[in-house]
Design an enzyme around this catalytic site. Structure first.
Site, PDB file in Angstrom:
ATOM      1  CE  LYS A 234       3.621  -1.259  -2.459  1.00 31.40           C
ATOM      2  NZ  LYS A 234       3.616   0.135  -2.875  1.00 31.40           N
ATOM      3  NE  ARG A 268      -3.693   0.494  -2.603  1.00 28.07           N
ATOM      4  CZ  ARG A 268      -3.056  -0.650  -2.843  1.00 28.07           C
ATOM      5  NH1 ARG A 268      -1.839  -0.854  -2.324  1.00 28.07           N
ATOM      6  NH2 ARG A 268      -3.599  -1.587  -3.595  1.00 28.07           N
TER       7      ARG A 268
END
Length: 277
Positions: A234, A268
């Protein structure tokens, strides 16, 4: 190879019913990402055919993943918007092939379309992973309820067009918990029994918000439901450092360990081997 972590903080018992299989989430599980997309920010185009997708699923499982998260639509900023038919076309036989080749694997389907959930259910999925909290397709939650599958509820802005808009939160943790309280009540009313929370890293939050979310992760959801953390590659990690998504392995690993200490039940990520080695 099976992922396991010994953590004295992991004391709460959580389980989900995946097509009759009771999965214990009080021991953290790894969810490996399988993008069937040409435009994902880190691995677009690598696994968007059946052979490469199956090979990558095998690699994820061997490297410690229990769950394979299959997605056909990129949700990065400025990604191409796909309809349900195109998602289904991209998925093709991948889900059924993985289930045939690796019958013990669990497959979550990353979609916000009810028609894709119906398709995935017929193909053998075990979990519905919906970034939209049921807000992008009015029939999705009713469809999930009919399948009886576990549902991942993510904190996000109310529309597809606004999902990456930065909102000024007085306190991000309070805002997330208020959102979850309202949505969980709705899911219960719909008849969805097994719910996993996802705080929505990367969606409409500032860098400061997201580090607060990590530091106070154990306050999200008040420990009443299992919770997933998805921070892999991210931008809030790599952009402030002036790096690229594939250049922050050490920083991401440190944050993953912190999230596990803060009682994350599912991590995840793109490379589960990073938490094994």
């Amino acid at each position: 190879m099976e992922f396991s972590v010994t953590n004295s903080n992991q004391s709460r018992f959580f389980s989900i019913n995946c097509n009759g299989r009771l999965i214990d989430l009080s021991k953290p599980k790894l969810m490996g990402i399988l993008n069937l997309t040409p435009d994902s920010f880190s691995d677009g185009g690598k696994f968007n055919n059946e052979k490469s997708a199956l090979q990558h699923a095998e690699k994820l499982l061997k490297n410690g993943a229990t769950i394979i998260d299959v997605g056909a639509q990129s949700t990065r900023p400025n990604a191409e918007f796909l309809n349900a038919d195109e998602e289904i076309r991209r998925i093709g036989n991948v889900i059924s092939l993985i289930k045939k080749e690796f019958p013990e694997s669990l497959i979550s389907l990353d979609t916000f379309y009810s028609d894709v959930v119906k398709f995935g259910y017929d193909e053998g999925i075990d979990i519905v992973n919906d970034i939209s909290a049921g807000q992008f397709d009015s029939e999705l939650l009713d469809t999930v309820a009919k399948t009886g599958l576990p549902y991942i509820l993510m904190h996000i802005n109310p529309t597809y067009g606004s999902m990456h808009d930065k909102i000024k939160f007085d306190d991000i943790i309070i805002s997330i918990n208020r959102f979850f309280s309202e949505k969980v009540n709705l899911l219960r009313q719909k008849g969805i029994k097994d719910i996993i929370l996802d705080a929505g890293f990367g969606f409409g939050k500032t860098v400061e918000d997201q580090y607060q979310m990590i530091n106070e992760f154990d306050y999200i959801g008040f420990g009443k439901l299992p919770i997933l953390a998805g921070i892999s590659k991210k931008s809030f990690i790599y952009k402030p450092l002036g790096k690229q998504p594939n250049e922050v392995e050490k920083e991401t690993l440190d944050l993953h360990h912190k999230l596990l200490e803060k009682e994350a039940n599912i991590i995840r990520l793109h490379n589960p081997e990073s938490l094994i080695n």
